[in-house]
Design a protein around this motif. Structure first.
Motif, short mmCIF file in Angstrom:
data_model
loop_
_atom_site.label_atom_id
_atom_site.label_comp_id
_atom_site.label_asym_id
_atom_site.label_seq_id
_atom_site.Cartn_x
_atom_site.Cartn_y
_atom_site.Cartn_z
N SER A 288 -13.05 11.05 -6.17
CA SER A 288 -13.07 9.60 -6.30
C SER A 288 -11.82 9.11 -7.03
O SER A 288 -11.19 8.12 -6.62
N ASP A 289 -11.44 9.80 -8.11
CA ASP A 289 -10.23 9.42 -8.84
C ASP A 289 -8.99 9.59 -7.97
O ASP A 289 -8.09 8.74 -7.95
N TRP A 290 -8.94 10.69 -7.23
CA TRP A 290 -7.80 10.94 -6.37
C TRP A 290 -7.72 9.89 -5.26
O TRP A 290 -6.64 9.38 -4.94
N ASP B 287 -5.22 5.16 -2.86
CA ASP B 287 -5.33 3.78 -2.38
C ASP B 287 -4.36 2.87 -3.13
O ASP B 287 -3.70 2.00 -2.53
N ALA B 288 -4.26 3.05 -4.43
CA ALA B 288 -3.35 2.23 -5.23
C ALA B 288 -1.90 2.50 -4.83
O ALA B 288 -1.10 1.56 -4.71
N GLU B 289 -1.54 3.76 -4.62
CA GLU B 289 -0.18 4.10 -4.21
C GLU B 289 0.15 3.52 -2.84
O GLU B 289 1.24 2.99 -2.62
N ALA C 125 3.00 -3.11 -0.18
CA ALA C 125 3.52 -4.34 -0.78
C ALA C 125 5.05 -4.27 -0.89
O ALA C 125 5.74 -5.26 -0.60
N ALA C 126 5.57 -3.12 -1.27
CA ALA C 126 7.02 -2.97 -1.38
C ALA C 126 7.68 -3.09 -0.01
O ALA C 126 8.73 -3.73 0.14
#
Length: 83
Positions: free
Chosen positions: A8-10, A15-17, A23-24
């Motif tokens: 879950s953390d990974w 997802d955040a990356e 966005a970039a």
């Protein structure tokens, strides 16, 4: 359970990356589009300025330039017979 938490953390980190990378990429695309539009606008502005300057110069020269030179004799003029 620890394996599920790790997964879950990974997944959250991934997802955040990905969101940050997307966005970039979107910002870069928008910046490129803006630069392309500005270059096109600058080219059109230069072309219009050049045309206006040439037109103004021609009109100004026609109105305020030197007087035209007198026409010289032409080769097609036939001598008139004097009788």
């Amino acid at each position: 359970m620890a394996s599920d938490d790790l997964h879950s953390d990974w997944a959250a980190w991934l997802d955040a990356e990905l969101a940050e990378a997307e966005a970039a990429a979107l910002r870069a695309h928008r910046r490129e589009e803006l630069e392309r539009r500005l270059k096109r606008l600058l080219a059109w502005t230069g072309a219009v300025t050049l045309a206006a300057g040439l037109g103004f110069g021609l009109v100004y020269t026609a109105q305020h330039g030197p007087a035209p030179r007198p026409a010289g004799p032409t080769a097609s003029a036939a001598p008139t017979p004097e009788g």
